[in-house]
Design a protein around this motif. Structure first.
Motif, PDB file in Angstrom:
ATOM      1  N   TYR A 193       0.813  -1.213   0.000  1.00 25.60           N
ATOM      2  CA  TYR A 193       0.000   0.000   0.000  1.00 25.60           C
ATOM      3  C   TYR A 193       0.851   1.269   0.000  1.00 25.60           C
ATOM      4  CZ  TYR A 193      -4.073   2.853   1.408  1.00 25.60           C
ATOM      5  OH  TYR A 193      -5.098   3.775   1.465  1.00 25.60           O
ATOM      6  N   GLU A 225      -2.846   9.205   5.692  1.00 29.50           N
ATOM      7  CA  GLU A 225      -3.637   7.982   5.847  1.00 29.50           C
ATOM      8  C   GLU A 225      -3.881   7.601   7.313  1.00 29.50           C
ATOM      9  OE1 GLU A 225      -5.359   7.332   3.576  1.00 29.50           O
ATOM     10  OE2 GLU A 225      -4.492   6.244   1.877  1.00 29.50           O
ATOM     11  N   CYS A 256      -6.032  11.982   3.774  1.00 35.67           N
ATOM     12  CA  CYS A 256      -6.415  10.577   3.934  1.00 35.67           C
ATOM     13  C   CYS A 256      -7.313  10.136   2.787  1.00 35.67           C
ATOM     14  CB  CYS A 256      -7.189  10.362   5.242  1.00 35.67           C
ATOM     15  SG  CYS A 256      -6.339  10.865   6.736  1.00 35.67           S
ATOM     16  N   HIS A 298     -12.043   5.932   3.218  1.00 37.38           N
ATOM     17  CA  HIS A 298     -12.352   4.510   3.088  1.00 37.38           C
ATOM     18  C   HIS A 298     -13.836   4.221   3.271  1.00 37.38           C
ATOM     19  CE1 HIS A 298      -8.166   3.601   2.752  1.00 37.38           C
ATOM     20  NE2 HIS A 298      -7.882   4.110   3.926  1.00 37.38           N
ATOM     21  N   THR A 338      -6.539   1.161   8.065  1.00 39.50           N
ATOM     22  CA  THR A 338      -7.385   0.946   6.884  1.00 39.50           C
ATOM     23  C   THR A 338      -8.415  -0.136   7.152  1.00 39.50           C
ATOM     24  OG1 THR A 338      -5.610   1.614   5.380  1.00 39.50           O
ATOM     25  CG2 THR A 338      -7.396   0.299   4.447  1.00 39.50           C
ATOM     26  N   ASP A 391      -8.272  -2.448  -1.847  1.00 44.40           N
ATOM     27  CA  ASP A 391      -6.905  -1.923  -1.926  1.00 44.40           C
ATOM     28  C   ASP A 391      -6.470  -1.760  -3.370  1.00 44.40           C
ATOM     29  OD1 ASP A 391      -6.377  -1.441   0.703  1.00 44.40           O
ATOM     30  OD2 ASP A 391      -4.937  -3.069   0.973  1.00 44.40           O
ATOM     31  N   LYS A 451      -3.888   6.248  -3.347  1.00 35.52           N
ATOM     32  CA  LYS A 451      -2.664   6.215  -2.548  1.00 35.52           C
ATOM     33  C   LYS A 451      -1.604   7.207  -3.034  1.00 35.52           C
ATOM     34  CE  LYS A 451      -2.713   1.757  -3.446  1.00 35.52           C
ATOM     35  NZ  LYS A 451      -4.107   1.392  -3.800  1.00 35.52           N
TER      36      LYS A 451
END
Length: 366
Positions: free
Chosen positions: A91, A167, A183, A186, A215, A302, A320
């Protein structure tokens, strides 16, 4: 545990920065190593422009002193940025890549330290970045459990330079909540996955997820919120996922729980965190007679290696690289703001995307 060369370099730099200059023999005594080791360390650090050598002693670089002790990158005049990440693979490889790209575009130098998901080491690693001349910090703490911030994070509220969290979302109202941060959202990523599966005619999907990272915890929280927002009931309790290579027994328990949920007729779709676990899960389910997507529509979370599975996996892709880029740009902007402290802090949430592939049975979007 034996001290690594990087940790020793950090301590050496901190000693020299505190004293301005020091003899090699004195540094050897303070560090508890031989003069030969210190001379080797000094040579390596001097080659990187982090120290000056003068007749058996070392000093903090004159270029850094002239800039107020900040150690500006050689030749560029740009700022030195420190990046603390829990890993340089999977990640966070993309987060680091984005930060490096944005730093280069800004004429800044980026220094990296890795914590290996050991939050108790975050503070020491950050001190090393400061000792190496970092004028601003990008920090992704090595937190894994819900209590790690309280146990290992308060020191970040007292940093002497501007910092941006990457993140990581601190507890609301905590001292760290005042820090800038960038961030992935999610919760929105989970909503995309659940809404997509429901739109294909499935009921609420089963969640198979880890619980060993921020995460993973955000995915679990986002699952509850998504079901509530869409008026859905949870079909089964969340199935805890573990890497097959770390605990084959618990992995097999998770697989059997998914198999039973599908065979019983109560579940036709699942969201799995993360990609690697999802690939292992699909392979083992096939051995047990459960096919993806014919018997189970599946979305991974992911999107690191999801497209490489035998049956390419539909996956939620957190942004990311953009997290690294936006965090770096924000930090550079902070460093260029005078007087500091007048600009409002920022909490920037970047939205994940859903990449549709074969595993949910919908086919790829054009």
């Amino acid at each position: 545990m034996r001290e690594s060369a990087a940790e020793r370099h950090d301590r050496l730099l901190e000693l020299v920065r505190e004293q301005g200059s020091a003899r090699v023999s004195d540094l050897a005594g303070r560090l508890g190593v031989s003069p030969v080791t210190v001379r080797r360390d000094v040579e390596a650090l001097a080659e990187r422009g982090l120290l000056d050598r003068v007749h058996g002693s070392v000093s903090w670089p004159q270029s850094a002193a002239a800039a107020g002790g900040t150690g500006s990158s050689a030749g560029s005049g740009g700022p030195v940025l420190g990046l603390l990440a829990p890993s340089a693979t999977y990640y966070f490889a993309e987060v680091i890549r984005g930060a490096h790209e944005a730093a280069a575009e800004a004429g800044a130098r980026l220094i990296l330290r890795i914590s290996d998901y050991r939050p108790e080491q975050d503070r020491a690693r950050t001190k090393g970045l400061l000792a190496s001349g970092a004028e601003g910090l990008l920090i992704a703490p090595g937190w894994q459990g819900a209590g790690d911030q309280a146990a290992y994070g308060d020191w970040m509220a007292e940093l002497p330079v501007p910092a941006v969290l990457l993140e990581r979302e601190p507890a609301p109202g905590s001292a760290l909540d005042d820090l800038d941060r960038v961030c992935s959202d999610h919760r929105h990523g989970v909503l995309l996955a659940v809404r997509h599966l429901v739109g294909l005619g499935h009921g609420a999907p089963l969640l198979v997820a880890r619980a060993d990272s921020p995460t993973a915890l955000a995915v679990r929280a986002g699952y509850d919120e998504a079901l509530g927002a869409l008026g859905l009931e949870q079909p089964r309790p969340v199935i805890g996922s573990v890497p097959a290579e770390l605990d084959r027994g618990r992995f097999e328990e998770a697989v059997r729980a998914v198999q039973e949920a599908v065979v019983s007729g109560g579940v036709t779709a699942a969201l799995v965190h993360n990609d690697v676990d999802a690939i292992h899960l699909v392979q083992r389910l096939a051995e047990l007679g459960v096919r993806v997507p014919e018997d189970l529509a599946l979305v991974a979370y992911d999107d690191e290696v999801a497209a490489l599975a035998d049956t390419p996996l539909t996956a939620v892709a957190p942004p990311k690289r953009q997290v690294g880029r936006h965090g770096t740009r924000l930090l550079v902007e902070r460093l260029g703001t005078e007087p500091r402290g007048l600009e409002p802090g920022r909490h920037l949430a970047l939205l994940p995307r859903l990449h549709v592939r074969a595993s949910c049975g919908a086919g790829a979007l054009p």
